[in-house]
Design a protein around this motif. Structure first.
Motif, PDB file in Angstrom:
ATOM      1  N   ALA A  89       0.832  -1.205   0.000  1.00 35.40           N
ATOM      2  CA  ALA A  89       0.000   0.000   0.000  1.00 35.40           C
ATOM      3  C   ALA A  89       0.863   1.251   0.000  1.00 35.40           C
ATOM      4  O   ALA A  89       2.033   1.229   0.380  1.00 35.40           O
ATOM      5  N   VAL A  90       0.255   2.343  -0.422  1.00 35.52           N
ATOM      6  CA  VAL A  90       0.893   3.649  -0.364  1.00 35.52           C
ATOM      7  C   VAL A  90      -0.120   4.648   0.179  1.00 35.52           C
ATOM      8  O   VAL A  90      -1.300   4.597  -0.157  1.00 35.52           O
ATOM      9  N   TYR A  91       0.356   5.518   1.055  1.00 33.74           N
ATOM     10  CA  TYR A  91      -0.446   6.622   1.565  1.00 33.74           C
ATOM     11  C   TYR A  91       0.052   7.857   0.825  1.00 33.74           C
ATOM     12  O   TYR A  91       1.248   8.158   0.832  1.00 33.74           O
ATOM     13  N   ILE A  92      -0.849   8.565   0.172  1.00 32.68           N
ATOM     14  CA  ILE A  92      -0.522   9.759  -0.599  1.00 32.68           C
ATOM     15  C   ILE A  92      -1.148  10.957   0.106  1.00 32.68           C
ATOM     16  O   ILE A  92      -2.333  10.927   0.439  1.00 32.68           O
ATOM     17  N   ALA A  93      -0.351  11.991   0.330  1.00 35.56           N
ATOM     18  CA  ALA A  93      -0.849  13.224   0.932  1.00 35.56           C
ATOM     19  C   ALA A  93      -0.287  14.393   0.139  1.00 35.56           C
ATOM     20  O   ALA A  93       0.876  14.385  -0.252  1.00 35.56           O
ATOM     21  N   TYR A  94      -1.138  15.400  -0.095  1.00 38.30           N
ATOM     22  CA  TYR A  94      -0.663  16.565  -0.839  1.00 38.30           C
ATOM     23  C   TYR A  94      -1.535  17.771  -0.563  1.00 38.30           C
ATOM     24  O   TYR A  94      -2.695  17.658  -0.181  1.00 38.30           O
ATOM     25  N   VAL A  95      -0.931  18.925  -0.750  1.00 34.03           N
ATOM     26  CA  VAL A  95      -1.611  20.201  -0.649  1.00 34.03           C
ATOM     27  C   VAL A  95      -0.823  21.176  -1.520  1.00 34.03           C
ATOM     28  O   VAL A  95       0.395  21.063  -1.650  1.00 34.03           O
ATOM     29  N   GLY A  96      -1.498  22.085  -2.156  1.00 29.36           N
ATOM     30  CA  GLY A  96      -0.818  23.073  -2.983  1.00 29.36           C
ATOM     31  C   GLY A  96      -0.531  22.571  -4.380  1.00 29.36           C
ATOM     32  O   GLY A  96      -1.246  21.720  -4.912  1.00 29.36           O
ATOM     33  N   GLU A  97       0.546  23.069  -4.948  1.00 28.11           N
ATOM     34  CA  GLU A  97       0.850  22.822  -6.355  1.00 28.11           C
ATOM     35  C   GLU A  97       1.798  21.660  -6.619  1.00 28.11           C
ATOM     36  O   GLU A  97       2.315  21.530  -7.714  1.00 28.11           O
ATOM     37  N   MET A  98       2.041  20.851  -5.635  1.00 26.19           N
ATOM     38  CA  MET A  98       2.868  19.665  -5.845  1.00 26.19           C
ATOM     39  C   MET A  98       2.003  18.574  -6.479  1.00 26.19           C
ATOM     40  O   MET A  98       0.788  18.567  -6.307  1.00 26.19           O
ATOM     41  N   ARG A  99       2.659  17.687  -7.200  1.00 24.57           N
ATOM     42  CA  ARG A  99       1.946  16.559  -7.806  1.00 24.57           C
ATOM     43  C   ARG A  99       2.666  15.254  -7.513  1.00 24.57           C
ATOM     44  O   ARG A  99       3.873  15.220  -7.299  1.00 24.57           O
ATOM     45  N   ILE A 100       1.879  14.186  -7.557  1.00 23.78           N
ATOM     46  CA  ILE A 100       2.410  12.837  -7.415  1.00 23.78           C
ATOM     47  C   ILE A 100       1.907  12.031  -8.592  1.00 23.78           C
ATOM     48  O   ILE A 100       0.713  12.051  -8.915  1.00 23.78           O
ATOM     49  N   TYR A 101       2.831  11.329  -9.238  1.00 21.81           N
ATOM     50  CA  TYR A 101       2.506  10.445 -10.348  1.00 21.81           C
ATOM     51  C   TYR A 101       2.910   9.025  -9.983  1.00 21.81           C
ATOM     52  O   TYR A 101       3.854   8.819  -9.221  1.00 21.81           O
ATOM     53  N   ARG A 102       2.204   8.064 -10.565  1.00 27.10           N
ATOM     54  CA  ARG A 102       2.592   6.654 -10.446  1.00 27.10           C
ATOM     55  C   ARG A 102       2.921   6.159 -11.836  1.00 27.10           C
ATOM     56  O   ARG A 102       2.139   6.348 -12.782  1.00 27.10           O
ATOM     57  N   PHE A 103       4.091   5.526 -11.967  1.00 28.63           N
ATOM     58  CA  PHE A 103       4.510   4.911 -13.226  1.00 28.63           C
ATOM     59  C   PHE A 103       4.396   3.406 -13.043  1.00 28.63           C
ATOM     60  O   PHE A 103       5.061   2.821 -12.193  1.00 28.63           O
ATOM     61  N   ARG A 104       3.489   2.804 -13.806  1.00 29.65           N
ATOM     62  CA  ARG A 104       3.233   1.365 -13.693  1.00 29.65           C
ATOM     63  C   ARG A 104       2.975   0.805 -15.084  1.00 29.65           C
ATOM     64  O   ARG A 104       2.140   1.320 -15.819  1.00 29.65           O
ATOM     65  N   ILE A 142       8.289  12.586 -19.576  1.00 26.78           N
ATOM     66  CA  ILE A 142       8.515  11.974 -18.266  1.00 26.78           C
ATOM     67  C   ILE A 142       8.372  10.455 -18.384  1.00 26.78           C
ATOM     68  O   ILE A 142       9.213   9.697 -17.889  1.00 26.78           O
ATOM     69  N   THR A 143       7.321  10.021 -19.078  1.00 22.45           N
ATOM     70  CA  THR A 143       7.088   8.586 -19.283  1.00 22.45           C
ATOM     71  C   THR A 143       8.266   7.943 -19.992  1.00 22.45           C
ATOM     72  O   THR A 143       8.733   6.870 -19.592  1.00 22.45           O
ATOM     73  N   GLY A 144       8.752   8.583 -21.034  1.00 21.78           N
ATOM     74  CA  GLY A 144       9.878   8.041 -21.798  1.00 21.78           C
ATOM     75  C   GLY A 144      11.129   7.886 -20.954  1.00 21.78           C
ATOM     76  O   GLY A 144      11.830   6.869 -21.043  1.00 21.78           O
ATOM     77  N   ILE A 145      11.411   8.866 -20.120  1.00 22.11           N
ATOM     78  CA  ILE A 145      12.597   8.800 -19.262  1.00 22.11           C
ATOM     79  C   ILE A 145      12.449   7.688 -18.236  1.00 22.11           C
ATOM     80  O   ILE A 145      13.374   6.903 -18.018  1.00 22.11           O
ATOM     81  N   LEU A 146      11.282   7.587 -17.605  1.00 19.06           N
ATOM     82  CA  LEU A 146      11.084   6.533 -16.606  1.00 19.06           C
ATOM     83  C   LEU A 146      11.112   5.143 -17.231  1.00 19.06           C
ATOM     84  O   LEU A 146      11.601   4.195 -16.619  1.00 19.06           O
ATOM     85  N   ALA A 147      10.616   5.023 -18.446  1.00 15.07           N
ATOM     86  CA  ALA A 147      10.626   3.728 -19.130  1.00 15.07           C
ATOM     87  C   ALA A 147      12.038   3.320 -19.547  1.00 15.07           C
ATOM     88  O   ALA A 147      12.378   2.139 -19.530  1.00 15.07           O
ATOM     89  N   ALA A 148      12.858   4.300 -19.900  1.00 10.58           N
ATOM     90  CA  ALA A 148      14.188   4.001 -20.434  1.00 10.58           C
ATOM     91  C   ALA A 148      15.259   3.820 -19.361  1.00 10.58           C
ATOM     92  O   ALA A 148      16.302   3.228 -19.624  1.00 10.58           O
ATOM     93  N   HIS A 149      15.008   4.318 -18.151  1.00 11.86           N
ATOM     94  CA  HIS A 149      16.061   4.335 -17.128  1.00 11.86           C
ATOM     95  C   HIS A 149      15.553   3.753 -15.818  1.00 11.86           C
ATOM     96  O   HIS A 149      14.817   4.402 -15.088  1.00 11.86           O
ATOM     97  N   ARG A 150      15.987   2.544 -15.514  1.00 10.76           N
ATOM     98  CA  ARG A 150      15.583   1.903 -14.263  1.00 10.76           C
ATOM     99  C   ARG A 150      16.281   2.545 -13.059  1.00 10.76           C
ATOM    100  O   ARG A 150      15.726   2.567 -11.967  1.00 10.76           O
ATOM    101  N   GLU A 151      17.485   3.072 -13.250  1.00  7.18           N
ATOM    102  CA  GLU A 151      18.233   3.730 -12.183  1.00  7.18           C
ATOM    103  C   GLU A 151      17.550   5.059 -11.860  1.00  7.18           C
ATOM    104  O   GLU A 151      17.560   5.991 -12.663  1.00  7.18           O
ATOM    105  N   LEU A 152      16.930   5.148 -10.683  1.00  9.86           N
ATOM    106  CA  LEU A 152      16.128   6.318 -10.338  1.00  9.86           C
ATOM    107  C   LEU A 152      16.949   7.596 -10.196  1.00  9.86           C
ATOM    108  O   LEU A 152      16.478   8.677 -10.539  1.00  9.86           O
TER     109      LEU A 152
END
Length: 171
Positions: free
Chosen positions: A37-52, A131-141
């Motif tokens: 599980a993941v708990y996601i919390a946010y306020v303001g102009e920040m964003r959270i994305y999930r790459f799956r 962003i998707t292309g970079i995450l797909a191409a590079h496993r090293e975070l």
């Protein structure tokens, strides 16, 4: 001797801070991972994305009503209790005396999920397909984060870029 706590307010005329005013603009986004599980919390102009599975999905705009497996029992009660207990510390960690109205949700995770926490300096400057292309191409975070910040810089965002990546461990 500790100095008294002060709150600050951004004045509309500019970026000067004025002590002692309430209504501090706050931006925060965070993910707290627990087994399954993941708990996601946010306020303001920040964003959270999930790459799956090669897809990037924003989890912070229009998703606050998602149940994410809580009511169907797929998130264990122990994991949920641990997440809620630790998540209550977020407003205090921001230095807020009063409760901040954060949007929160709990979702199931899968091994290999990558979560991206980022500021407007990244999401406004770099297209989601890039962003998707970079995450797909590079496993090293570490490399992927560096490339994302470089992309924001190339697109004119040279300051105020936050980019944090975390991966759910493979079992």
């Amino acid at each position: 001797m500790m100095s008294p706590r002060r709150t600050y307010h951004f004045r509309p005329e500019g970026d000067r801070l004025e002590p002692g005013r309430s209504g501090t603009p706050v931006s925060f986004a965070g993910v707290l991972l627990a087994p399954g599980a993941v708990y996601i919390a946010y306020v303001g102009e920040m964003r959270i994305y999930r790459f799956r599975g090669g897809r990037l999905e924003e989890r912070t705009r229009g998703f606050a009503a998602l149940d994410g497996g809580v009511s169907d029992g797929t998130v264990s009660p122990d994991a949920l209790a641990m997440l809620v207990q630790h998540a209550k510390a977020a407003p205090r960690a921001l230095g807020c005396e009063a409760a901040v109205e954060m949007k929160t949700q709990v979702e199931n995770t899968e091994p290999g999920d990558v979560f991206l926490v980022c500021s407007g300096g990244l999401w406004s400057a770099v297209a989601e397909r890039r962003i998707t292309g970079i995450l797909a191409a590079h496993r090293e975070l570490r490399l992927a984060a560096s490339l994302l910040v470089d992309c924001a810089d190339e697109n004119g965002e040279s300051e105020l870029v936050t980019c944090i990546l975390a991966r759910v461990a493979d079992i």
